[in-house]
Design an enzyme around this catalytic site. Sequence first.
Site, mmCIF file in Angstrom:
data_model
loop_
_atom_site.group_PDB
_atom_site.id
_atom_site.type_symbol
_atom_site.label_atom_id
_atom_site.label_comp_id
_atom_site.label_asym_id
_atom_site.label_seq_id
_atom_site.Cartn_x
_atom_site.Cartn_y
_atom_site.Cartn_z
ATOM 1 N N CYS A 1 2.231 16.634 -21.000
ATOM 2 C CA CYS A 1 2.530 15.497 -21.882
ATOM 3 C C CYS A 1 2.646 16.005 -23.332
ATOM 4 C CB CYS A 1 1.381 14.503 -21.756
ATOM 5 S SG CYS A 1 1.502 13.059 -22.817
ATOM 6 N N GLN B 1 0.845 -1.196 0.000
ATOM 7 C CA GLN B 1 0.000 0.000 0.000
ATOM 8 C C GLN B 1 0.883 1.251 0.000
ATOM 9 O OE1 GLN B 1 -2.071 -1.764 3.633
ATOM 10 N NE2 GLN B 1 -3.713 -0.535 2.758
ATOM 11 N N ASP C 1 6.260 4.672 -1.614
ATOM 12 C CA ASP C 1 7.705 4.898 -1.734
ATOM 13 C C ASP C 1 8.345 3.712 -2.467
ATOM 14 O OD1 ASP C 1 8.556 2.759 0.212
ATOM 15 O OD2 ASP C 1 7.322 3.987 1.544
ATOM 16 N N HIS D 1 -1.464 1.332 -4.615
ATOM 17 C CA HIS D 1 -1.836 2.741 -4.474
ATOM 18 C C HIS D 1 -0.919 3.677 -5.272
ATOM 19 C CE1 HIS D 1 -4.022 1.734 -0.442
ATOM 20 N NE2 HIS D 1 -4.754 1.475 -1.491
HETATM 21 ZN ZN LIG Z 1 -0.736 12.437 -22.829
#
Ligand SMILES: [Zn+2]
Length: 238
Positions: free
Chosen positions: A147, A98, A101, A116
């Site tokens: 993006c 969960q 890190d 998660h």
């Molecule tokens: Zn994209």
Amino acid sequence: MNTQPLVISPTDRLFLLTGAGVSAESGIPTFRDSNGLWCNYRFEDVATPTAWRRDPKLVWDFYSMRRREAVHAKPNPAHQAIAALQHRLADRLFLCTQNIDNLHELAGSPRTVHMHGELFKSRCESCSRPPFDDSQLYQPPAAIPRCDCGAQIRPHICWFGEVPYDLDEIYAALDHCTIFFAIGTSGTVEPAASFAAHAARHAKTYYVGPEPPANLRVFRQCFLGRAGQILPDLFAAP
Ligand SMILES: [Zn+2]
């Protein structure tokens, strides 16, 4: 206190679920830690799809801070004991965490399913470009990264109100395990809190953590204490 090594037969299949307690032993604040960074933020403002739509800069500010906090954390003996057992059992051990890190990876775990998400990955909020490694900080006045498709790049995190990742694979592994471990997880966050009850229908269930979990009754045996102290003995080669 010495814990006897767990008896693992050649036909056993292990499912390990790790939670915030394992990261806390490496100094990463837990959600409920009142000294932790969460106390300065309300999760509604930084960890939900609505928060992202409303104020993506605040969300990136929060996750940038978490990246900065986590970047110096080191794996502890619990992560190392799990990685060693994983190398011994290969695909007979399924590791699901969960935690967001990368301490299991740093300890040498060959494969970790992050239900998660992962703090050091980002992804496009819109297109199908897969999540990518990203440890950058995007704090004001930094602009929100974009993006190639023009949409915003978001943290690769499963926020409140979103469906955890890889659930099909996770439930398949739960169905086939013979030994289930919940390690450092409080048994209150669904759906992970129900994994033990799911596995208990056919598997031996164990808990390792500092205090009894909320779902105590579904465990066959509880090892109370720090995972970093218990697991090296428990997962030692017989
Ligand atoms: Zn994209």
